[in-house]
Motif scaffolding. Structure first.
Motif, PDB file in Angstrom:
ATOM      1  N   CYS A   1       0.847  -1.190   0.000  1.00 12.77           N
ATOM      2  CA  CYS A   1       0.000   0.000   0.000  1.00 12.77           C
ATOM      3  C   CYS A   1       0.886   1.244   0.000  1.00 12.77           C
ATOM      4  O   CYS A   1       1.740   1.393   0.875  1.00 12.77           O
ATOM      5  N   HIS A   2       0.657   2.116  -0.979  1.00 18.25           N
ATOM      6  CA  HIS A   2       1.406   3.370  -1.074  1.00 18.25           C
ATOM      7  C   HIS A   2       0.463   4.535  -0.823  1.00 18.25           C
ATOM      8  O   HIS A   2      -0.582   4.643  -1.466  1.00 18.25           O
ATOM      9  N   ASN A   3       0.828   5.413   0.111  1.00 18.68           N
ATOM     10  CA  ASN A   3       0.010   6.565   0.464  1.00 18.68           C
ATOM     11  C   ASN A   3       0.599   7.832  -0.155  1.00 18.68           C
ATOM     12  O   ASN A   3       1.583   8.358   0.332  1.00 18.68           O
ATOM     13  N   PRO A   4      -0.011   8.372  -1.227  1.00 20.21           N
ATOM     14  CA  PRO A   4       0.514   9.583  -1.852  1.00 20.21           C
ATOM     15  C   PRO A   4      -0.016  10.872  -1.228  1.00 20.21           C
ATOM     16  O   PRO A   4       0.352  11.956  -1.657  1.00 20.21           O
ATOM     17  N   TYR A   5      -0.873  10.759  -0.216  1.00 23.58           N
ATOM     18  CA  TYR A   5      -1.538  11.936   0.337  1.00 23.58           C
ATOM     19  C   TYR A   5      -0.939  12.365   1.671  1.00 23.58           C
ATOM     20  O   TYR A   5      -0.127  11.674   2.258  1.00 23.58           O
ATOM     21  N   VAL A   6      -1.381  13.523   2.159  1.00 21.64           N
ATOM     22  CA  VAL A   6      -0.826  14.130   3.365  1.00 21.64           C
ATOM     23  C   VAL A   6      -1.295  13.416   4.631  1.00 21.64           C
ATOM     24  O   VAL A   6      -0.524  13.245   5.570  1.00 21.64           O
ATOM     25  N   ASP A   7      -2.541  12.996   4.676  1.00 22.12           N
ATOM     26  CA  ASP A   7      -3.075  12.348   5.873  1.00 22.12           C
ATOM     27  C   ASP A   7      -2.554  10.922   6.005  1.00 22.12           C
ATOM     28  O   ASP A   7      -2.371  10.209   5.021  1.00 22.12           O
ATOM     29  N   VAL A   8      -2.331  10.512   7.248  1.00 22.72           N
ATOM     30  CA  VAL A   8      -1.870   9.153   7.538  1.00 22.72           C
ATOM     31  C   VAL A   8      -3.043   8.195   7.342  1.00 22.72           C
ATOM     32  O   VAL A   8      -4.148   8.436   7.817  1.00 22.72           O
ATOM     33  N   ASP A   9      -2.799   7.103   6.641  1.00 21.03           N
ATOM     34  CA  ASP A   9      -3.815   6.084   6.380  1.00 21.03           C
ATOM     35  C   ASP A   9      -3.443   4.828   7.157  1.00 21.03           C
ATOM     36  O   ASP A   9      -2.393   4.240   6.928  1.00 21.03           O
ATOM     37  N   ARG A  10      -4.303   4.430   8.078  1.00 17.28           N
ATOM     38  CA  ARG A  10      -4.073   3.188   8.831  1.00 17.28           C
ATOM     39  C   ARG A  10      -4.730   2.057   8.043  1.00 17.28           C
ATOM     40  O   ARG A  10      -5.939   2.020   7.873  1.00 17.28           O
ATOM     41  N   VAL A  11      -3.905   1.137   7.527  1.00 17.35           N
ATOM     42  CA  VAL A  11      -4.397   0.057   6.669  1.00 17.35           C
ATOM     43  C   VAL A  11      -4.316  -1.280   7.397  1.00 17.35           C
ATOM     44  O   VAL A  11      -3.459  -1.487   8.259  1.00 17.35           O
ATOM     45  N   ARG A  12      -5.247  -2.170   7.036  1.00 15.27           N
ATOM     46  CA  ARG A  12      -5.266  -3.536   7.576  1.00 15.27           C
ATOM     47  C   ARG A  12      -5.580  -4.503   6.444  1.00 15.27           C
ATOM     48  O   ARG A  12      -6.405  -4.224   5.579  1.00 15.27           O
TER      49      ARG A  12
ATOM     50  N   ASP B   1       0.294   2.057  10.050  1.00 11.85           N
ATOM     51  CA  ASP B   1       0.153   3.434   9.584  1.00 11.85           C
ATOM     52  C   ASP B   1       0.995   3.659   8.340  1.00 11.85           C
ATOM     53  O   ASP B   1       2.213   3.499   8.375  1.00 11.85           O
ATOM     54  N   ALA B   2       0.335   4.025   7.246  1.00 11.02           N
ATOM     55  CA  ALA B   2       1.027   4.400   6.017  1.00 11.02           C
ATOM     56  C   ALA B   2       1.174   5.917   6.043  1.00 11.02           C
ATOM     57  O   ALA B   2       0.225   6.648   5.792  1.00 11.02           O
ATOM     58  N   GLU B   3       2.363   6.375   6.370  1.00  6.66           N
ATOM     59  CA  GLU B   3       2.648   7.806   6.448  1.00  6.66           C
ATOM     60  C   GLU B   3       2.627   8.403   5.030  1.00  6.66           C
ATOM     61  O   GLU B   3       2.661   7.667   4.049  1.00  6.66           O
ATOM     62  N   PRO B   4       2.591   9.729   4.912  1.00  4.52           N
ATOM     63  CA  PRO B   4       2.625  10.354   3.580  1.00  4.52           C
ATOM     64  C   PRO B   4       3.860   9.925   2.781  1.00  4.52           C
ATOM     65  O   PRO B   4       4.961   9.850   3.316  1.00  4.52           O
ATOM     66  N   ALA B   5       3.650   9.611   1.518  1.00  4.42           N
ATOM     67  CA  ALA B   5       4.704   9.188   0.587  1.00  4.42           C
ATOM     68  C   ALA B   5       5.425   7.939   1.060  1.00  4.42           C
ATOM     69  O   ALA B   5       6.609   7.750   0.786  1.00  4.42           O
ATOM     70  N   MET B   6       4.725   7.053   1.730  1.00  3.62           N
ATOM     71  CA  MET B   6       5.322   5.829   2.277  1.00  3.62           C
ATOM     72  C   MET B   6       4.598   4.603   1.709  1.00  3.62           C
ATOM     73  O   MET B   6       3.402   4.627   1.486  1.00  3.62           O
ATOM     74  N   THR B   7       5.351   3.533   1.493  1.00  7.55           N
ATOM     75  CA  THR B   7       4.778   2.262   1.068  1.00  7.55           C
ATOM     76  C   THR B   7       4.968   1.254   2.188  1.00  7.55           C
ATOM     77  O   THR B   7       6.063   1.128   2.738  1.00  7.55           O
ATOM     78  N   VAL B   8       3.883   0.544   2.533  1.00  6.50           N
ATOM     79  CA  VAL B   8       3.952  -0.468   3.579  1.00  6.50           C
ATOM     80  C   VAL B   8       3.623  -1.826   2.970  1.00  6.50           C
ATOM     81  O   VAL B   8       2.939  -1.918   1.949  1.00  6.50           O
TER      82      VAL B   8
END
Length: 117
Positions: free
Chosen positions: A58-69, A88-95
């Motif tokens: 999961c890659h988060n390209p946005y500013v808000d933190v996305d908690r993924v499951r 937690d997928a922080e901004p510009a982070m891939t988990v």
């Protein structure tokens, strides 16, 4: 006859006003109560299944933190379905999320929770 003409024109005017779309009405939204679109949110996720193993990126390209499951539904009735720990997928982070079943996998999906900025 005069009353009938007046009533007809009032009826037509009311029908036109009521049939206008909500956004077309000038009084529908004031400057102070202007509605804004919510900011974009949500990590883009790819899942892959190989046998009984599941991997999700999961890659988060946005500013808000996305908690993924990661959620995995197993095919066999006796095989336990699993949910991963939230990450937690922080901004510009891939988990990377992983999981598995003992036998076949029926379906997988990712849930998202907005953690704010």
């Amino acid at each position: 006859m005069r009353l009938y003409r007046c009533l007809a024109s009032v009826t037509v005017a009311v029908a036109v006003v009521l049939s206008a779309p909500y956004d077309a009405k000038p009084y529908a939204r004031g400057a102070a109560g202007e509605e804004q679109d919510p900011p974009p949110f949500g990590a883009a996720c790819r899942t892959s299944i190989e046998g009984s193993h599941v991997v999700a990126h999961c890659h988060n390209p946005y500013v808000d933190v996305d908690r993924v499951r990661l959620h995995i539904e197993c095919d066999r009735w006796w095989d336990l379905d699993t949910d991963s720990a939230p990450v937690d997928a922080e901004p510009a982070m891939t988990v990377r999320l992983t999981g598995r079943c003992w036998m076949e996998v029926r379906s997988v999906w990712i849930s998202h929770q907005n953690r704010g900025s």
